[in-house]
Write an enzyme that holds these catalytic residues in place. Structure first.
Site, PDB file in Angstrom:
ATOM      1  N   CYS A 173     -19.391  -6.149   3.446  1.00 27.24           N
ATOM      2  CA  CYS A 173     -18.713  -4.890   3.789  1.00 27.24           C
ATOM      3  C   CYS A 173     -17.380  -4.863   3.043  1.00 27.24           C
ATOM      4  CB  CYS A 173     -18.477  -4.831   5.298  1.00 27.24           C
ATOM      5  SG  CYS A 173     -17.590  -3.344   5.810  1.00 27.24           S
TER       6      CYS A 173
ATOM      7  N   CYS B  36       0.484  -0.057  10.347  1.00 24.70           N
ATOM      8  CA  CYS B  36      -0.049  -1.038   9.397  1.00 24.70           C
ATOM      9  C   CYS B  36       1.006  -1.970   8.812  1.00 24.70           C
ATOM     10  CB  CYS B  36      -0.790  -0.333   8.273  1.00 24.70           C
ATOM     11  SG  CYS B  36      -1.660  -1.512   7.209  1.00 24.70           S
TER      12      CYS B  36
ATOM     13  N   ARG C  52     -17.945  -2.897  17.766  1.00 25.10           N
ATOM     14  CA  ARG C  52     -17.264  -4.164  17.450  1.00 25.10           C
ATOM     15  C   ARG C  52     -15.926  -4.290  18.164  1.00 25.10           C
ATOM     16  NH1 ARG C  52     -17.049  -3.757  12.085  1.00 25.10           N
ATOM     17  NH2 ARG C  52     -19.231  -4.331  12.140  1.00 25.10           N
TER      18      ARG C  52
ATOM     19  N   CYS D 179     -16.594  -9.250   5.439  1.00 22.31           N
ATOM     20  CA  CYS D 179     -15.880  -7.982   5.256  1.00 22.31           C
ATOM     21  C   CYS D 179     -14.615  -8.215   4.421  1.00 22.31           C
ATOM     22  CB  CYS D 179     -15.475  -7.403   6.596  1.00 22.31           C
ATOM     23  SG  CYS D 179     -16.818  -7.339   7.787  1.00 22.31           S
TER      24      CYS D 179
ATOM     25  N   CYS E 233       0.847  -1.195   0.000  1.00 19.27           N
ATOM     26  CA  CYS E 233       0.000   0.000   0.000  1.00 19.27           C
ATOM     27  C   CYS E 233       0.882   1.244   0.000  1.00 19.27           C
ATOM     28  CB  CYS E 233      -0.906  -0.006   1.226  1.00 19.27           C
ATOM     29  SG  CYS E 233      -2.021   1.409   1.290  1.00 19.27           S
TER      30      CYS E 233
ATOM     31  N   CYS F 237       0.523   4.651   7.083  1.00 18.46           N
ATOM     32  CA  CYS F 237      -0.090   4.474   8.416  1.00 18.46           C
ATOM     33  C   CYS F 237       0.887   3.724   9.324  1.00 18.46           C
ATOM     34  CB  CYS F 237      -1.418   3.734   8.277  1.00 18.46           C
ATOM     35  SG  CYS F 237      -2.460   4.437   6.972  1.00 18.46           S
TER      36      CYS F 237
ATOM     37  N   CYS G 121     -19.201   1.983   8.498  1.00 16.29           N
ATOM     38  CA  CYS G 121     -18.473   1.351   9.597  1.00 16.29           C
ATOM     39  C   CYS G 121     -17.254   2.228   9.829  1.00 16.29           C
ATOM     40  CB  CYS G 121     -18.077  -0.067   9.185  1.00 16.29           C
ATOM     41  SG  CYS G 121     -16.913  -0.833  10.320  1.00 16.29           S
TER      42      CYS G 121
HETATM   43  N1  SAM Z   1      -6.772   0.504   3.501  1.00 17.64           N
HETATM   44  C1  SAM Z   1      -8.025   0.661   4.092  1.00 17.64           C
HETATM   45  C2  SAM Z   1      -8.109   1.872   4.952  1.00 17.64           C
HETATM   46  O1  SAM Z   1      -7.105   2.443   5.282  1.00 17.64           O
HETATM   47  O2  SAM Z   1      -9.219   2.252   5.313  1.00 17.64           O
HETATM   48  C3  SAM Z   1      -8.509  -0.527   4.872  1.00 17.64           C
HETATM   49  C4  SAM Z   1      -7.660  -1.419   5.627  1.00 17.64           C
HETATM   50  S1  SAM Z   1      -7.101  -0.887   7.202  1.00 17.64           S
HETATM   51  C5  SAM Z   1      -6.171  -2.275   7.522  1.00 17.64           C
HETATM   52  C6  SAM Z   1      -8.498  -0.900   8.270  1.00 17.64           C
HETATM   53  C7  SAM Z   1      -8.283  -0.556   9.707  1.00 17.64           C
HETATM   54  O3  SAM Z   1      -7.681  -1.634  10.393  1.00 17.64           O
HETATM   55  C8  SAM Z   1      -7.397   0.615  10.030  1.00 17.64           C
HETATM   56  O4  SAM Z   1      -8.034   1.834   9.846  1.00 17.64           O
HETATM   57  C9  SAM Z   1      -7.077   0.364  11.492  1.00 17.64           C
HETATM   58  O5  SAM Z   1      -8.067   0.931  12.316  1.00 17.64           O
HETATM   59  C10 SAM Z   1      -7.129  -1.149  11.590  1.00 17.64           C
HETATM   60  N2  SAM Z   1      -5.754  -1.698  11.729  1.00 17.64           N
HETATM   61  C11 SAM Z   1      -4.862  -1.904  10.752  1.00 17.64           C
HETATM   62  N3  SAM Z   1      -3.714  -2.403  11.236  1.00 17.64           N
HETATM   63  C12 SAM Z   1      -3.878  -2.516  12.576  1.00 17.64           C
HETATM   64  C13 SAM Z   1      -3.052  -2.950  13.643  1.00 17.64           C
HETATM   65  N4  SAM Z   1      -1.819  -3.350  13.440  1.00 17.64           N
HETATM   66  N5  SAM Z   1      -3.567  -2.951  14.900  1.00 17.64           N
HETATM   67  C14 SAM Z   1      -4.825  -2.538  15.120  1.00 17.64           C
HETATM   68  N6  SAM Z   1      -5.657  -2.099  14.151  1.00 17.64           N
HETATM   69  C15 SAM Z   1      -5.196  -2.075  12.894  1.00 17.64           C
HETATM   70 FE1  SF4 Z   2      -2.821   1.253   3.435  1.00 18.10          FE
HETATM   71 FE2  SF4 Z   2      -2.754   0.024   5.807  1.00 18.10          FE
HETATM   72 FE3  SF4 Z   2      -3.074   2.678   5.701  1.00 18.10          FE
HETATM   73 FE4  SF4 Z   2      -5.094   1.065   4.878  1.00 18.10          FE
HETATM   74  S1  SF4 Z   2      -4.284   1.228   6.951  1.00 18.10           S
HETATM   75  S2  SF4 Z   2      -4.299   2.912   3.833  1.00 18.10           S
HETATM   76  S3  SF4 Z   2      -3.891  -0.638   4.010  1.00 18.10           S
HETATM   77  S4  SF4 Z   2      -1.247   1.520   4.998  1.00 18.10           S
END
Ligand code: SAM
Ligand code: SF4
Ligand code: DTB
Length: 345
Positions: A125, A54, A259, A92, A47, A51, A185
């Site tokens: 979802c 992530c 959730r 989802c 990606c 973040c 959501c």
């Molecule tokens: N890329 C999309 C976005 O950014 O909306 C969707 C995927 S992202 C993985 C969805 C959510 O998962 C994030 O906004 C975050 O709240 C949660 N998430 C991702 N990685 C995580 C982690 N290591 N620990 C806890 N929550 C996490």
């Molecule tokens: Fe990309 Fe992860 Fe950020 Fe979603 S949360 S935009 S998958 S880096």
């Protein structure tokens, strides 16, 4: 709910807060019903976004093996059928993209997958990153039930977590989802090193959305080696902090699913029980989240059985829509809890 109202509530002794939240849960939701969701990663890794938590950002060296293409439709359908057989009612699907665009063949594939999963009688979802009005419209026409787009934390703390897009970008996508009539959501993460204030600001923001999100996922950070969060090493929230966040979310969003999402496997059965009592009514069932492991499904089903919690049916109405939230005659239910509307067992 305003920041000041949330702050007053957050300062209550925990068990009093839980009692208020439970009363609101009973009044505004079908207490005892739990939404069971299953998550699948349609396109993992690589990606463009940064973040800090992530596993899937191309900017962090996390060891996640990136997919070159989307998971084939047949494989997704098989996973959806397995999820349905295991007791899930919402399926989802996540894709590690900055966003999606109408006309991109990969988006057409996703639309096709949405139609096929919906035809199985599951709620569907998706979480595909940012999107515009046309993309939201196309997803609604394909039958998408809900779209996940988290705000994660407060507007103030967001730039410490993400710099490749802004809080405003997130709110814009959320506006497109709400205007397209897709259920929203939208939740957050605790354990990013944020303050209590940041958690309350997040709740204030989601509570001000119109309509409020249909579900609010609470993720407790899963520390992924190689991410910036793994180097910052913030304190992990304990079970009682999670309970407090659940109770506040229930009060801020009386009619939403709350959730227990990432990090639930670190909670004991007793910790989860208290979360369900305080207003949580949804979880992810399945061995995996997107890249990280989840609680064991057999144990989850056993826990629900022991707690006397029943799985919701797909599209089952679980909120009492007639309940006034704010009116001059009747204060917000958390300041005036009414009688319990739990269905008789
Ligand atoms: N890329 C999309 C976005 O950014 O909306 C969707 C995927 S992202 C993985 C969805 C959510 O998962 C994030 O906004 C975050 O709240 C949660 N998430 C991702 N990685 C995580 C982690 N290591 N620990 C806890 N929550 C996490
Ligand atoms: Fe990309 Fe992860 Fe950020 Fe979603 S949360 S935009 S998958 S880096
Ligand atoms: C949400 O709020 N949590 C889910 C879902 N929405 C997409 C994702 C949790 C991801 C946990 C880390 C991982 O599996 O990589």
């Amino acid at each position: 709910m305003t920041y000041d109202e949330l702050k007053t509530l957050s300062e209550l002794p925990l068990l009093l807060l839980v009692e208020r939240a439970h009363a609101v849960h009973c009044r505004c939701r079908s207490f005892g019903k739990v939404q069971v969701c299953t998550l699948v990663s349609l396109k993992t890794g690589n990606c463009s976004e940064d973040c800090a938590y992530c596993a899937q950002s191309a900017r962090h060296h996390t060891g996640v093996v990136a997919d070159k293409a989307l998971m084939p439709k047949e494989q997704v359908i098989n996973r959806a059928m397995e999820a349905k057989a295991a007791g899930a009612t919402r399926f989802c699907m996540g894709a590690a993209w900055r966003g999606v665009r109408l006309g991109d063949p990969r988006f057409d594939e996703v639309l096709d997958i949405v139609r096929a999963v919906r035809a199985l009688g599951l709620e569907v979802c998706a979480t595909l990153g940012m999107l515009g009005e046309a993309e939201a419209e196309a997803l609604r026409e394909a039958g998408l039930s809900a779209y996940n787009h988290n705000l994660d934390t407060s507007r103030e703390y967001y730039p410490s977590i993400v710099t490749s897009h802004t809080y405003e970008d997130r709110l814009e996508t959320i506006g497109h989802i709400n205007r397209a009539g897709i259920k929203l959501c939208c939740g957050g993460i605790i354990g990013l090193g944020e303050s209590v204030q940041d958690r309350l600001r997040l709740l204030e923001t989601v509570s001000s959305l119109d309509p409020q999100p249909e579900s609010f996922p609470i993720n407790a950070l899963i520390t992924i080696p190689g991410t910036p969060m793994s180097r910052r090493r913030p304190d992990a929230p304990d079970a009682l902090e999670t309970v407090r966040m659940v109770a506040l979310a229930r009060l801020a969003l009386p009619h939403s699913h709350v959730r227990l999402s990432a990090g639930r496997e670190r909670l004991s059965p007793e910790g989860q029980a208290l979360c369900f009592y305080a207003g949580a009514d949804s979880l992810f069932l399945g061995e995996r989240l997107l890249t990280a492991p989840n609680a064991a499904p057999e144990k989850d089903l056993e826990l629900l059985r022991r707690l006397g919690l029943q799985a919701e049916l797909p599209d089952e109405p679980t909120s009492a829509p007639g309940t006034p939230l704010y009116s001059d005659d009747e204060p917000h239910p958390c300041f005036n809890p009414g009688p319990c509307s739990a269905p008789p067992q």
